[in-house]
Design an enzyme around this catalytic site. Structure first.
Site, PDB file in Angstrom:
ATOM      1  N   TYR A   5      44.771  40.311  25.213  1.00  0.00           N
ATOM      2  CA  TYR A   5      42.793  40.702  26.202  1.00  0.00           C
ATOM      3  C   TYR A   5      42.875  39.634  26.854  1.00  0.00           C
ATOM      4  CZ  TYR A   5      38.859  41.936  26.944  1.00  0.00           C
ATOM      5  OH  TYR A   5      37.100  42.521  27.769  1.00  0.00           O
ATOM      6  N   PRO A  43      31.316  50.647  22.074  1.00  0.00           N
ATOM      7  CA  PRO A  43      32.100  50.870  21.243  1.00  0.00           C
ATOM      8  C   PRO A  43      33.118  49.506  21.534  1.00  0.00           C
ATOM      9  CG  PRO A  43      31.639  52.697  22.658  1.00  0.00           C
ATOM     10  CD  PRO A  43      30.437  51.818  23.340  1.00  0.00           C
TER      11      PRO A  43
END
Ligand code: NAD
Length: 256
Positions: A159, A197
């Site tokens: 990421y 989320p």
């Protein structure tokens, strides 16, 4: 309430979190928003919320996997045929899991999936968005990077690498478009920890939450709207002299 009145803006990953808040704010400020997401129910929910607010130019949904070039071609061609122009593009769609994932445990498949969505998706958006913006007389692209682009991220290895790539690639697009006289700006936004989320997914328990909270000088987590307001500025003509820059919105974390 007309900071982007008359503009046509495509927002990817707009079926949730930051993308949804951005689509709603852009519509509330007068834009026509093309909401895209791989998650159809989420995207349709965003369009419904914009409709209920009776905002600006309104919104419509397109199912879209940003890692797929064929999807980009279809959506941009369709947008130019229906709306007639593209003024703004928010390359926001992204994934972060699995968490934690270190470079020693990550598989090649996980690494490639991360880069195909978080980096290739942004590359394809710029590749196919820029010709449409040229036809439209110019435009503004915002790429959602992350605070992770500035730091080592041991528990989010792929990421962090993906967001570093987005930060750098944004400057390449900005310079290329400026030098060629396209009248297209390109900037990156860098959220800190935002309660979506995705943000909640990297804070699995109270202990992790408390530790993260202590690392934010302002003392609270960000809301999706905090990022949406930054993106609104970059899409609007208020930022006409801003290109190739990094807008960090993180409650002060990057200043420590
Ligand atoms: N929430 C945070 O703390 C945070 C921090 C820094 C950066 N960001 C970045 O902000 C962006 C938005 O994240 P969020 O927090 O709103 O997450 P989110 O999970 O709430 O929303 C992401 C959206 O992207 C969509 N998506 C995923 N893969 C896709 C694909 N291949 N094609 C199209 N859509 C796809 C998902 O369906 C979802 O609707 C991401 O790029 C993320 O990396 C988030």
């Amino acid at each position: 309430m007309s900071r982007v009145a008359g503009k046509v803006v495509l927002v990817t990953g707009a079926g949730s979190g930051i993308g949804r808040a951005t689509a709603k704010l852009l519509a509330a400020e007068g834009a026509t928003v093309v909401v895209t997401d791989i998650n159809k129910p989420g995207g349709l929910e965003t369009v419904q919320q914009i409709g209920e607010a009776n905002s600006g130019g309104g919104a419509r949904f397109e199912e879209h996997d940003t890692a797929r070039e064929a999807d980009w071609k279809r959506i941009i061609d369709d947008l130019m045929a229906r709306e007639g122009k593209l003024d703004g593009l928010v390359n926001n769609a992204g994934i972060a899991g699995p968490f934690p994932s270190t470079f020693e445990t990550e598989t090649v498949e996980q690494w490639q999936r991360m880069l195909s969505i978080n980096v290739q998706g942004v590359f394809l958006g710029c590749k196919h968005g820029v010709p449409a913006m040229k036809q439209s007389g110019g435009g503004s692209i915002v790429n959602t990077s992350s605070l992770a682009a500035f730091l080592g991220t041991p528990a989010l290895s792929a990421y962090g690498a993906s967001k570093g790539a987005v930060r750098q690639f944004t400057k390449t697009v900005a310079m290329d478009c400026a030098r060629k006289g396209y009248r297209i700006r390109c900037n990156s936004v860098h959220p800190g920890i935002i309660m979506t989320p995705m943000g909640q997914g990297i804070l699995p328990n109270d202990k992790a939450r408390d530790r993260a909270l202590k690392s934010i000088p302002i003392g609270e987590f960000g809301a999706p709207e905090d990022i949406a307001y930054g993106i609104l500025y970059l899409i609007s003509d208020e930022s006409r002299f801003v290109t190739g820059t990094e807008l960090v919105i993180d409650g002060g974390m990057n200043a420590i």
